[in-house]
Every structure is written in C-alpha cells, then in structure tokens.
Scaffold this motif. Sequence first.
Motif, PDB file in Angstrom:
ATOM      1  N   HIS A  23       0.834  -1.200   0.000  1.00 29.42           N
ATOM      2  CA  HIS A  23       0.000   0.000   0.000  1.00 29.42           C
ATOM      3  C   HIS A  23       0.872   1.254   0.000  1.00 29.42           C
ATOM      4  N   ARG A  33      -4.725   5.876  -6.352  1.00 31.67           N
ATOM      5  CA  ARG A  33      -5.189   6.890  -5.422  1.00 31.67           C
ATOM      6  C   ARG A  33      -6.486   6.426  -4.788  1.00 31.67           C
ATOM      7  N   GLN A  34      -6.595   6.583  -3.484  1.00 33.44           N
ATOM      8  CA  GLN A  34      -7.825   6.188  -2.793  1.00 33.44           C
ATOM      9  C   GLN A  34      -8.912   7.207  -3.049  1.00 33.44           C
ATOM     10  N   GLU A  35     -10.076   6.721  -3.480  1.00 32.39           N
ATOM     11  CA  GLU A  35     -11.228   7.584  -3.742  1.00 32.39           C
ATOM     12  C   GLU A  35     -12.287   7.467  -2.655  1.00 32.39           C
ATOM     13  N   TYR A  40     -10.249   2.340  -5.029  1.00 30.76           N
ATOM     14  CA  TYR A  40      -9.061   3.012  -5.549  1.00 30.76           C
ATOM     15  C   TYR A  40      -9.162   3.267  -7.044  1.00 30.76           C
ATOM     16  N   GLY A 148      -4.906  -1.400   1.611  1.00 29.21           N
ATOM     17  CA  GLY A 148      -4.944  -1.062   0.191  1.00 29.21           C
ATOM     18  C   GLY A 148      -5.704  -2.082  -0.627  1.00 29.21           C
ATOM     19  N   GLY A 152      -9.707  -4.611  -0.242  1.00 32.64           N
ATOM     20  CA  GLY A 152     -10.537  -3.502  -0.688  1.00 32.64           C
ATOM     21  C   GLY A 152     -11.993  -3.915  -0.812  1.00 32.64           C
TER      22      GLY A 152
END
Length: 440
Positions: A23, A33-35, A40, A148, A152
């Motif tokens: 991660h 990029r984490q949304e 992601y 990460g 998810g």
Amino acid sequence: MRLSRYFLPILREAPREAEIVSHRLMLRAGMLRQESAGIYAFLPLGLRVLNKICAIVREEQNRSGAIELLMPTIQSAELWRESGRYEAYGKEMLRIEDRHEREMLFGPTNEEMITEIFRAYVRSYKDLPLNLYHIQWKFRDEVRPRFGLMRGREFLMKDAYSFDFDQAGAEHSYNKMFVAYLRTFARMGLKAIPMRADTGPIGGNLSHEFIILASTGESEVFCHKDYLEMAVPPADVNFDDVDGLKQIFGQWTAQYAATSDMHEAAEFAKVPADKQVSARGIEVGHIFYFGTKYSEPMKAVVAGPDGKETPIHGGSYGIGPSRLVAAIIEASHDDAGIIWPEPVAPFKVALLNLKQGDAATDGACEQMYQELTAKGVEVLYHDRDERPGAKFATADLIGLPWQVMIGPRGLAEGKVEVKKRADGSKELMSPAAAVDLLTK
C-alpha cells in the motif's frame, strides 16, 4: 514514454494511512489513489501492471480451453433468491433498487448469472464440457477495508465457471484450472502453493487456495518445504490428458499444505521437523468444485445419453488481478522500493539522463530511447531536469527491471551504465551492447 509527458505523481513521504508495504509503495510510486474506503483509482503506472497481469491470466485461461465472455456488474436479486444465497450472503453484498423499485445488487460473484446464461442455451450433454470466464469488477462491502488492494471493497476478478455432465468430468475441469493456476502465478514470478481451504459462501466440497508466502501475509499457513522447489507444468502441458492432469494434481497435493481454517496440528506434526514450514501467506487464487449446488435449485439440466434430464456439475475459479498487483509487491521489494518481475513490470527499462541539457548526453539518451523503442522494448525515459540522486531514487522506487544511466563521464569513455534492479548489479558497456542486452 518520456517522463516529461507522462502522469506519474511520485510521493516522497509514505502516507500515514498505508499500513503495509504494498500500500505504501503503490501510493508513493503514483500507481493508485484512494477515492473512498477500500475503493481506488488506478493511475497510469498501476494500470500498466494490472493490464500485464490480466494478459497473463487470459493467456493461461485460453490455453486451458476456457472461453471468455463478459457479464454485467449489476445483477437481479431474483437470481440469487433462486439459488438461496440472497439472504444468506450477508452485509458484504451491496443491495440496491432501481427507479422501478426492483431489487438489484452489485455482484460480489457470478455463479447465479452464469448458471442462468448456461441454462438458457445448453440442452445436451454433447455440448459439455464448457468453461466460461470473464474479468470484471466486483464489490464486497468489507466491514473494515484495509491494507490497500489486499482487502478492498471494489476489486477486479477473473472468475471462471465450469459445467460438466458428471463428477468425473467436473474433476477433470477442476484439474485443468489447478494446472492453469500453477502456470499463471509462476509466469508472474510467484511461487504459489495450493492449499486445502474452506469453501466459504461459494459452497461445495472441494477447494484449494493458492498461497504465496510473505511476511506481511494476512493469515498463517502450514505446508511441506518441498513445495518451494517443485517445478510447475510446462507450456506444452496437454489439458486434454485426463490421467496426466490427475497425476500433476496428485503431485501438488501429496504433501501437507493447509490454510489456518483447515489446519490439522496432528497431521502437520507428521511432517519431518526440517520440512515443516509455518509462515504468513497471501491468497492469490481460489478454486471450488461444488457439484450440483447451483444447478439443482436453478434447474440447470442437460439431457443425458438416455434422454433423461440431469443437473450439471459445476465449479468456480477465481483470481484477483488487482489484488495480485499488491501481492507481487509484498513478495518482491526492498527498502528502496518495488522490484517488478519482468513479465508484469509497467516498463522494462528506466532510461536516466544524468545531465539534462548537455548536448552529448541528450543526444545519446535520445538515440538509446529510439533504438530500444523501435525494437519493441518498453522504456520510461526520465528526461526531467532533476538531480541524478532524485532520478536514481525514482527509478528504484517504481522498480523497473533495468536501469540505463547515461552521463558525461561514462560517455567520454564510450560507455553507459546498466543496472539490474533485482540484485543491484551494475555494468559499464557500450550503448550498442546495452541495446543488445535489453532486447534479448
């Protein structure tokens, strides 16, 4: 690709929210990029790796005889009620309604839908065996998404579904996928060990998880040390050879190997002490044989040789390409960054211009870039005006298999420096020799 024209948002510091190596490195290397929690966006560098992984998965599925299709992400709740799983699946399923108040769901898996497709078209045992697969986004509403891509909520999944007339045929289909999985992970530079596993919400009575050993693995696993040295089946393995595949399956299941859910301490104790491996592991694939679990309630039947309708025997086979991106990093990195196995690397070569603006260095880099690109080598040319140290750090972080460093000092001797990322070894050679090496 010239870095000056590429989108690669490198982070110099590790984000606080990143708890594990993969991660941290993916965020720092500008791969994703984490949304939202557990969701992601894949940025260009990460997408290149994901696409390489999917290509290998496709090649091995196709080699085994599986046929690709694509099913929708949104499914009808009625299908899941037919199988009896709609209420049983739990809160991980994202349940929704459309504007007409019809109950729908964002698919966490596709056993019901593929069974519905099968029963609509296949009527006779003569049309079997059949294995259909797709690579599609799934959603499971994890109570605590973390690590990460390792845990998810939205993820990319290759799921295949086999249909056979009887149990013997279904076992052969299972063995096909078993062998295809061994080959798939080996091609990505991974040593995956098949371990007896719980069938979970998929159901059935035969299941194996494919596990890679990593210190940051999510669960404890137990196996015989000999698995670490076993050779995977070759590319020319005959997937129609029933006895041959059965023999391979037997070789890869003869020794002890089990996840924590299936671990039997007494049986493991029978393994010689110097052959016992107790370690952390990461699941990278899971296969199931579930017989008539879905075909009976959903009436997926075919006419046999005697004309009598018989429920088909099924199996399902999952690989998570998006999860594999993280798993490969967990298994292959050092303190400086990622070390990509060449088959899944986003680019093969990092070309570093050590004195941007110098006519001789710029010219040598440009010639090297053009020659390698013309020969089909994927090159990321670091042509930004940055200090050499920063370029070295970026190249190590993103982990491309080869680095070519071109600067005035080496060029004065007619040399460039080539570094192999995996072991850090460096060698001075002529530009022509470097091109030959990198195009092998």
